[in-house]
Write an enzyme that holds these catalytic residues in place. Sequence first.
Site, PDB file in Angstrom:
ATOM      1  N   GLU A  36       0.566  -0.795  -5.008  1.00  0.00           N
ATOM      2  CA  GLU A  36      -0.493   0.205  -5.151  1.00  0.00           C
ATOM      3  C   GLU A  36       0.154   1.580  -5.049  1.00  0.00           C
ATOM      4  O   GLU A  36       0.845   1.881  -4.066  1.00  0.00           O
ATOM      5  CB  GLU A  36      -1.555   0.018  -4.065  1.00  0.00           C
ATOM      6  CG  GLU A  36      -2.763   0.930  -4.195  1.00  0.00           C
ATOM      7  CD  GLU A  36      -2.646   2.217  -3.366  1.00  0.00           C
ATOM      8  OE1 GLU A  36      -3.477   3.117  -3.551  1.00  0.00           O
ATOM      9  OE2 GLU A  36      -1.710   2.318  -2.542  1.00  0.00           O
TER      10      GLU A  36
ATOM     11  N   HIS B 267       0.810  -1.221   0.000  1.00  0.00           N
ATOM     12  CA  HIS B 267       0.000   0.000   0.000  1.00  0.00           C
ATOM     13  C   HIS B 267       0.847   1.276   0.000  1.00  0.00           C
ATOM     14  O   HIS B 267       1.838   1.378   0.700  1.00  0.00           O
ATOM     15  CB  HIS B 267      -0.899   0.004   1.247  1.00  0.00           C
ATOM     16  CG  HIS B 267      -1.781   1.197   1.350  1.00  0.00           C
ATOM     17  ND1 HIS B 267      -1.788   2.039   2.451  1.00  0.00           N
ATOM     18  CD2 HIS B 267      -2.696   1.709   0.489  1.00  0.00           C
ATOM     19  CE1 HIS B 267      -2.677   2.998   2.257  1.00  0.00           C
ATOM     20  NE2 HIS B 267      -3.235   2.827   1.083  1.00  0.00           N
TER      21      HIS B 267
ATOM     22  N   ASP C 117      -0.600   5.719  -5.413  1.00  0.00           N
ATOM     23  CA  ASP C 117      -1.545   6.829  -5.547  1.00  0.00           C
ATOM     24  C   ASP C 117      -0.944   7.838  -6.511  1.00  0.00           C
ATOM     25  O   ASP C 117       0.228   8.217  -6.372  1.00  0.00           O
ATOM     26  CB  ASP C 117      -1.784   7.471  -4.182  1.00  0.00           C
ATOM     27  CG  ASP C 117      -2.219   6.442  -3.148  1.00  0.00           C
ATOM     28  OD1 ASP C 117      -3.379   6.024  -3.198  1.00  0.00           O
ATOM     29  OD2 ASP C 117      -1.387   6.060  -2.308  1.00  0.00           O
TER      30      ASP C 117
ATOM     31  N   ASP D  26      -3.863   4.174  -8.350  1.00  0.00           N
ATOM     32  CA  ASP D  26      -5.050   4.707  -7.677  1.00  0.00           C
ATOM     33  C   ASP D  26      -5.184   6.181  -8.054  1.00  0.00           C
ATOM     34  O   ASP D  26      -4.471   7.038  -7.543  1.00  0.00           O
ATOM     35  CB  ASP D  26      -4.891   4.540  -6.165  1.00  0.00           C
ATOM     36  CG  ASP D  26      -6.160   4.879  -5.408  1.00  0.00           C
ATOM     37  OD1 ASP D  26      -7.127   5.335  -6.042  1.00  0.00           O
ATOM     38  OD2 ASP D  26      -6.181   4.703  -4.174  1.00  0.00           O
TER      39      ASP D  26
END
Length: 327
Positions: free
Chosen positions: A72, A52, A74, A117
């Site tokens: 992941e 994450h 962002d 994301d």
Amino acid sequence: MQPLTRTICALFCLLLTLPLTFGSPFELEPRRNKLKIGTRIKQRRPTYAIAHMVLDKTGVKDAIKHGANALEIDVAAYRGGWWADHDMKAKSKGWSLESLFQVIAKENKHIAFVWLDLKTPDMCTGKKCNKKVLQPSKCKENEKCSMKSLQQLTRKYLKPAGVRVLFGFYKKHHARSAAFDYIQKSLGDGEAVCLSGEANKVMEIFKKEGSKIKPQRRVMDYGRTELPNGFGDCNEKGGKTCAELKNGAKLRQKGDLQRVFAWTSHVGEGKYVNKLLDKASVDGIIYGFAKTRYYHHKDTEKSSKDIIDRVKKSKSRYMVTGADKLW
């Protein structure tokens, strides 16, 4: 040569050629075992430990050391291009995606896919928000802040390395954005779209706003920042985290979705990880810190281990490598 002698010689020669044609009788059992092993591998579900909030090179390297096989990231658009950025504030900004993708491409043996994301279909409007963050839907295609530019970056660095890409849209109205529309019309090899939400609502959006996206490129995610909140017991019809992911897995079995992912597991939440893998039958879990970028820490390492150890104990799962194809 007497007829009987000739017959015996002919039979002897025939026996000598049988192993060459059909394989030695002694080889048949190992061959059967190999076939059984191959069948078992095909039947096992590929599983992903997704690190994450990976925003820089340190995060990439540490995640791989911890056993992550997916990242992941962002992302947010700036006038000068795309950057890893969690909440569009100065402290959360990481590396440029161009630099980060080059690092990831070199780790293609370990990383199966990158989950982008997308933070900027919605704009951050508070006083603390970075005013330099742009709305990609309002950027022209030839500008570095456009969705086309983002996709070109993935195709320049990740695609040649065999790293798959997942474009993630978090909210329902994101599917009505120009950014979403561009991506669904231009999806290529190794690319897929992820929608977050309850299983039936996700399917509704895919069928209406995302009708151009084939089932093989549809991905669903569901979860909470604090996983125990609203988790449920996995037996509800829906509305709880485990139940919704279980519903998503049923849609996957029907061929309506390609993958189902859960989020976010933290240290000490192994029992929830076990239920997500065993009862909800998810394909992977985002793990790590809730609100901090990824780096080496006993908590990130342990939360990764929760997933990996459970998969190792399972006869129906295996941890994916960069050689596996998701979509």
